[in-house]
Design a protein around this motif. Sequence first.
Motif, PDB file in Angstrom:
ATOM      1  N   GLY A  48       0.795  -1.212   0.000  1.00  0.00           N
ATOM      2  CA  GLY A  48       0.000   0.000   0.000  1.00  0.00           C
ATOM      3  C   GLY A  48       0.831   1.268   0.000  1.00  0.00           C
ATOM      4  N   ALA A  49       0.262   2.330   0.577  1.00  0.00           N
ATOM      5  CA  ALA A  49       0.912   3.640   0.573  1.00  0.00           C
ATOM      6  C   ALA A  49       2.292   3.585   1.194  1.00  0.00           C
ATOM      7  CB  ALA A  49       0.032   4.651   1.305  1.00  0.00           C
ATOM      8  N   ARG A  50       2.435   2.833   2.271  1.00  0.00           N
ATOM      9  CA  ARG A  50       3.718   2.770   2.965  1.00  0.00           C
ATOM     10  C   ARG A  50       4.830   2.292   2.032  1.00  0.00           C
ATOM     11  NH1 ARG A  50       5.039   1.415   8.729  1.00  0.00           N
ATOM     12  NH2 ARG A  50       2.794   1.537   9.015  1.00  0.00           N
ATOM     13  N   GLY A  51       4.601   1.180   1.342  1.00  0.00           N
ATOM     14  CA  GLY A  51       5.620   0.633   0.469  1.00  0.00           C
ATOM     15  C   GLY A  51       5.835   1.471  -0.772  1.00  0.00           C
ATOM     16  N   LEU A  52       4.745   1.975  -1.342  1.00  0.00           N
ATOM     17  CA  LEU A  52       4.859   2.728  -2.578  1.00  0.00           C
ATOM     18  C   LEU A  52       5.517   4.087  -2.362  1.00  0.00           C
ATOM     19  CD1 LEU A  52       1.447   1.611  -3.968  1.00  0.00           C
ATOM     20  CD2 LEU A  52       3.608   1.323  -5.185  1.00  0.00           C
ATOM     21  N   LEU A  53       5.223   4.745  -1.250  1.00  0.00           N
ATOM     22  CA  LEU A  53       5.863   6.028  -0.974  1.00  0.00           C
ATOM     23  C   LEU A  53       7.335   5.854  -0.632  1.00  0.00           C
ATOM     24  CD1 LEU A  53       3.093   7.921   1.025  1.00  0.00           C
ATOM     25  CD2 LEU A  53       3.889   8.388  -1.295  1.00  0.00           C
ATOM     26  N   ARG A  54       7.660   4.720  -0.033  1.00  0.00           N
ATOM     27  CA  ARG A  54       9.079   4.460   0.258  1.00  0.00           C
ATOM     28  C   ARG A  54       9.885   4.342  -1.029  1.00  0.00           C
ATOM     29  NH1 ARG A  54       8.604  -0.075   2.555  1.00  0.00           N
ATOM     30  NH2 ARG A  54       9.573  -1.451   1.034  1.00  0.00           N
ATOM     31  N   VAL A  55       9.323   3.630  -2.008  1.00  0.00           N
ATOM     32  CA  VAL A  55      10.032   3.455  -3.274  1.00  0.00           C
ATOM     33  C   VAL A  55       9.948   4.710  -4.144  1.00  0.00           C
ATOM     34  CG1 VAL A  55      10.057   2.145  -5.429  1.00  0.00           C
ATOM     35  CG2 VAL A  55       9.787   0.956  -3.259  1.00  0.00           C
ATOM     36  N   ALA A  56       8.775   5.323  -4.195  1.00  0.00           N
ATOM     37  CA  ALA A  56       8.578   6.459  -5.096  1.00  0.00           C
ATOM     38  C   ALA A  56       9.279   7.728  -4.618  1.00  0.00           C
ATOM     39  CB  ALA A  56       7.084   6.728  -5.266  1.00  0.00           C
ATOM     40  N   LEU A  57       9.233   7.964  -3.292  1.00  0.00           N
ATOM     41  CA  LEU A  57       9.773   9.224  -2.779  1.00  0.00           C
ATOM     42  C   LEU A  57      10.813   9.040  -1.679  1.00  0.00           C
ATOM     43  CD1 LEU A  57       6.521  11.396  -2.544  1.00  0.00           C
ATOM     44  CD2 LEU A  57       8.201  11.337  -4.391  1.00  0.00           C
ATOM     45  N   LEU A  59      10.218   7.976   1.279  1.00  0.00           N
ATOM     46  CA  LEU A  59       9.600   8.401   2.530  1.00  0.00           C
ATOM     47  C   LEU A  59       9.264   7.210   3.416  1.00  0.00           C
ATOM     48  CD1 LEU A  59       7.069  11.136   1.323  1.00  0.00           C
ATOM     49  CD2 LEU A  59       9.181  11.517   2.607  1.00  0.00           C
ATOM     50  N   VAL A  60       9.422   7.376   4.714  1.00  0.00           N
ATOM     51  CA  VAL A  60       9.016   6.389   5.709  1.00  0.00           C
ATOM     52  C   VAL A  60       8.060   7.081   6.677  1.00  0.00           C
ATOM     53  CG1 VAL A  60      11.119   5.013   5.510  1.00  0.00           C
ATOM     54  CG2 VAL A  60      11.040   6.903   7.136  1.00  0.00           C
ATOM     55  N   PRO A  61       7.240   6.304   7.400  1.00  0.00           N
ATOM     56  CA  PRO A  61       6.239   6.922   8.284  1.00  0.00           C
ATOM     57  C   PRO A  61       6.810   7.892   9.308  1.00  0.00           C
ATOM     58  CG  PRO A  61       5.731   4.617   7.949  1.00  0.00           C
ATOM     59  CD  PRO A  61       7.068   4.846   7.316  1.00  0.00           C
ATOM     60  N   GLU A  62       8.074   7.725   9.669  1.00  0.00           N
ATOM     61  CA  GLU A  62       8.664   8.616  10.667  1.00  0.00           C
ATOM     62  C   GLU A  62       9.000   9.991  10.093  1.00  0.00           C
ATOM     63  OE1 GLU A  62       8.708   4.557  11.703  1.00  0.00           O
ATOM     64  OE2 GLU A  62       9.753   5.486   9.991  1.00  0.00           O
ATOM     65  N   ASP A  63       9.006  10.112   8.788  1.00  0.00           N
ATOM     66  CA  ASP A  63       9.313  11.385   8.145  1.00  0.00           C
ATOM     67  C   ASP A  63       8.210  12.400   8.468  1.00  0.00           C
ATOM     68  OD1 ASP A  63       9.319  13.453   5.954  1.00  0.00           O
ATOM     69  OD2 ASP A  63      11.072  12.292   5.334  1.00  0.00           O
ATOM     70  N   PRO A  64       8.570  13.632   8.846  1.00  0.00           N
ATOM     71  CA  PRO A  64       7.542  14.624   9.197  1.00  0.00           C
ATOM     72  C   PRO A  64       6.591  14.959   8.057  1.00  0.00           C
ATOM     73  CG  PRO A  64       9.729  15.635   9.053  1.00  0.00           C
ATOM     74  CD  PRO A  64       9.923  14.156   9.036  1.00  0.00           C
ATOM     75  N   ASN A  65       7.012  14.718   6.808  1.00  0.00           N
ATOM     76  CA  ASN A  65       6.151  15.011   5.658  1.00  0.00           C
ATOM     77  C   ASN A  65       5.367  13.800   5.176  1.00  0.00           C
ATOM     78  OD1 ASN A  65       7.133  17.717   5.423  1.00  0.00           O
ATOM     79  ND2 ASN A  65       8.993  16.917   4.464  1.00  0.00           N
ATOM     80  N   TYR A  66       5.549  12.682   5.858  1.00  0.00           N
ATOM     81  CA  TYR A  66       4.960  11.434   5.361  1.00  0.00           C
ATOM     82  C   TYR A  66       3.433  11.506   5.305  1.00  0.00           C
ATOM     83  CZ  TYR A  66       3.487   6.562   5.132  1.00  0.00           C
ATOM     84  OH  TYR A  66       2.874   5.394   4.765  1.00  0.00           O
ATOM     85  N   GLU A  67       2.779  11.971   6.361  1.00  0.00           N
ATOM     86  CA  GLU A  67       1.323  11.932   6.423  1.00  0.00           C
ATOM     87  C   GLU A  67       0.685  12.770   5.312  1.00  0.00           C
ATOM     88  OE1 GLU A  67      -2.431  10.684   7.720  1.00  0.00           O
ATOM     89  OE2 GLU A  67      -0.402   9.874   7.885  1.00  0.00           O
ATOM     90  N   ALA A  68       1.248  13.935   5.038  1.00  0.00           N
ATOM     91  CA  ALA A  68       0.696  14.766   3.973  1.00  0.00           C
ATOM     92  C   ALA A  68       0.817  14.061   2.623  1.00  0.00           C
ATOM     93  CB  ALA A  68       1.424  16.109   3.932  1.00  0.00           C
TER      94      ALA A  68
END
Length: 226
Positions: A48-57, A59-68
């Motif tokens: 889901g979003a967690r894996g795809l955002l990690r590869v695409a950008l 980003l990990v959930p701990e990143d301050p910009n992750y939720e946005a």
Amino acid sequence: MRKLVLFDFDGTLADTAPDLALAANQQRERQGLPPLPYEQLRPMASQGARGLLRVALGLVPEDPNYEAHRLQFLADYESCMNQHAALFPGVRELLDTIHNHGHAWGIVTNKLEYLARPIIRHLGLETESAAIVGGDTAGHAKPHPAPLLYAAQQAGFEPHDCLYVGDDARDIVAGKAAGMPTIAIRYGYGCPEEIPDWQADAVADSPADIWQAVQKLSAASNKGTA
């Protein structure tokens, strides 16, 4: 004895990776980055979003910009999620076979329910499924067993009369924790080389293989309770 066969959704019943990859690349476009090849994004579809955002950008959930970024990804995905989604070849026949042999089937996915249900409806599965449980339906997501136990309860089955089928390690962990026989599949988004480490009760290379595994595990379960 009648059984309930519960399925993961993304990468197990339905090929949703193309639309997930499209939404992931939209996040890159927003950042002025070139799109990634589909082959690089597909293995992340079950995460889901967690894996795809990690590869695409990166980003990990701990990143301050992750939720946005996660919320933007979900909004973009909602707008395109039915463009290419389709059942894997043989899945429709598998579900019909399960039904025709007097068993029931349902869906337990980590996809948020408000996203899962429209795709399930689009693919013609909603009215036939004995239970539909999203990642936010039962208060926990897989690998916690709560979603599987909730689905069994909703469908009117005891956990030992259910089986769980999935393409990710957490599917097998959740199934085992719920006390259900488990079937790992090789055609999904997971890494086939890792499947032996999951210690599922059976492994299937195709939907037709899933039915064979269901029959064998059901027979073994019935003997154990006889």
